[in-house]
Motif scaffolding. Structure first.
Motif, PDB file in Angstrom:
ATOM      1  N   ASP A  66       0.859  -1.198   0.000  1.00 24.83           N
ATOM      2  CA  ASP A  66       0.000   0.000   0.000  1.00 24.83           C
ATOM      3  C   ASP A  66       0.889   1.240   0.000  1.00 24.83           C
ATOM      4  O   ASP A  66       1.375   1.670   1.039  1.00 24.83           O
ATOM      5  N   ARG A  69      -1.708   4.720   1.065  1.00 21.34           N
ATOM      6  CA  ARG A  69      -2.079   4.994   2.469  1.00 21.34           C
ATOM      7  C   ARG A  69      -3.271   5.954   2.537  1.00 21.34           C
ATOM      8  O   ARG A  69      -3.227   6.979   3.211  1.00 21.34           O
ATOM      9  N   TYR A  96      -6.150  -3.187  10.026  1.00 22.16           N
ATOM     10  CA  TYR A  96      -6.929  -1.972  10.282  1.00 22.16           C
ATOM     11  C   TYR A  96      -8.127  -2.285  11.188  1.00 22.16           C
ATOM     12  O   TYR A  96      -8.596  -3.423  11.256  1.00 22.16           O
ATOM     13  N   ILE A 104       2.779  -2.469   4.229  1.00 16.61           N
ATOM     14  CA  ILE A 104       3.498  -1.226   3.975  1.00 16.61           C
ATOM     15  C   ILE A 104       4.990  -1.524   4.075  1.00 16.61           C
ATOM     16  O   ILE A 104       5.393  -2.561   4.593  1.00 16.61           O
ATOM     17  N   SER A 118      -2.962   7.272   9.253  1.00 17.39           N
ATOM     18  CA  SER A 118      -2.648   8.155   8.134  1.00 17.39           C
ATOM     19  C   SER A 118      -3.687   9.273   8.082  1.00 17.39           C
ATOM     20  O   SER A 118      -4.767   9.170   8.671  1.00 17.39           O
ATOM     21  N   ASN A 128       3.647   6.766  10.564  1.00 18.83           N
ATOM     22  CA  ASN A 128       2.416   7.465  10.212  1.00 18.83           C
ATOM     23  C   ASN A 128       2.591   8.212   8.895  1.00 18.83           C
ATOM     24  O   ASN A 128       3.675   8.718   8.586  1.00 18.83           O
ATOM     25  N   CYS A 129       1.502   8.295   8.124  1.00 16.37           N
ATOM     26  CA  CYS A 129       1.548   8.918   6.798  1.00 16.37           C
ATOM     27  C   CYS A 129       0.707  10.192   6.811  1.00 16.37           C
ATOM     28  O   CYS A 129      -0.483  10.146   7.134  1.00 16.37           O
ATOM     29  N   THR A 191       5.658   9.412   4.476  1.00 15.65           N
ATOM     30  CA  THR A 191       5.651   8.648   5.721  1.00 15.65           C
ATOM     31  C   THR A 191       6.810   9.107   6.598  1.00 15.65           C
ATOM     32  O   THR A 191       7.914   9.363   6.106  1.00 15.65           O
TER      33      THR A 191
END
Length: 274
Positions: A66, A69, A96, A104, A118, A128-129, A191
């Motif tokens: 992914d 994101r 999730y 990822i 994200s 974290n994105c 990211t």
């Protein structure tokens, strides 16, 4: 992540340096996120060889990563960190909160059990994105988009990182691993952190057979060929071969191939150090 050397019990172990794999927590990939990857051996649709020095190698399963994101505001827990034969970095499997699973690229320092998020409201912490507009100046980043929603294209290989250095209007100025400094639209995502498996650059295969496992066949130099086979071939004894060039006569080793009229040239502030 560390590397290990071997006592040379066999000739192939004399120069062998490989990773320890100590951070990997699962050996079998998530079945719903893989598909069989077909090997071409460098042949096109009619069986003609169009790329040399490719063939053989171990079978691989491709893991869907992914890079977009786009599940903003949905927390995800890191379930496993896994090996990926298709890239130098490690990958992490996210579960999730709504039940979806995604892979990822695993950043440096990511731990199993960590919670990632994200979106523009996420905290700028490792893994974290966020949009570049929400990332503090000076932050180390990776997996950077070039166009909003396109998915990460820049800074994806093991140990790499870029840095957000400043902002100019709708753009952020990013210093890339090559040394190039360029402007990227603030709406693009990146990211936080650097890509994991940072000791990958220290690894040494130790023998030719390891290249064959990776699908790389022996590569012969143009300068040792005959004149009919290569522009740098021929000559009595060991000749220099003239200007380095490809088999089709195009100059290599320093010839600039980027178009001077390319539209994105205006976003590049400083060229690569190389």
């Amino acid at each position: 992540m560390a590397v290990r050397k071997f006592s040379p019990v066999t000739p192939g172990q004399r120069h062998k340096i490989i990773g320890t794999f100590e951070e990997i927590t699962a050996t079998v990939p998530e079945k719903s996120l893989v598909y069989g990857k077909k090997s071409s051996g460098g042949r096109n649709n009619v069986g003609k060889m169009t790329a040399r020095y490719i063939g053989g190698g171990h079978k691989k399963l491709y893991r869907f990563i992914d890079f977009k994101r786009e599940k903003d505001g949905v927390p995800a827990v890191v379930k496993t960190i896994e090996y990926d034969p298709n890239r130098s970095a490690r990958i992490a499997l996210l579960f999730y909160a709504d039940g979806e699973k995604r892979y990822i690229i695993a950043p440096n320092g990511l731990q199993v059990g960590s919670t990632l998020m994200s979106g523009k409201d996420a905290v700028p912490e490792v893994g974290n994105c966020l949009p570049l507009s929400a990332i503090p100046v000076g932050t180390v980043i990776h997996n950077i988009e070039l166009r909003p929603g396109q998915g990460a294209l820049l800074v994806r290989s093991a140990g790499n990182f870029a840095q957000l250095t400043s902002r100019e209007g709708d753009y952020c100025v990013i210093k890339l691993p090559s040394g190039e400094t360029r402007k990227i639209l603030s709406a693009c995502k990146a990211t936080i952190g650097s890509v994991g498996n940072s000791d990958h650059a220290l690894e040494s295969s130790g023998k030719a057979g390891r290249s064959r496992w990776l699908g790389r066949r022996p590569h012969n130099r143009g300068v040792v060929m005959n004149p009919v086979d290569h522009p740098m071939g021929g000559g009595e004894g060991r000749q220099s071969g003239g200007h380095p060039r490809s088999r089709k006569g195009l100059y290599a080793k320093g010839l600039k191939t980027r178009s001077p009229k390319k539209a994105s040239n205006k976003y590049i502030i400083e060229r690569s150090n190389k």
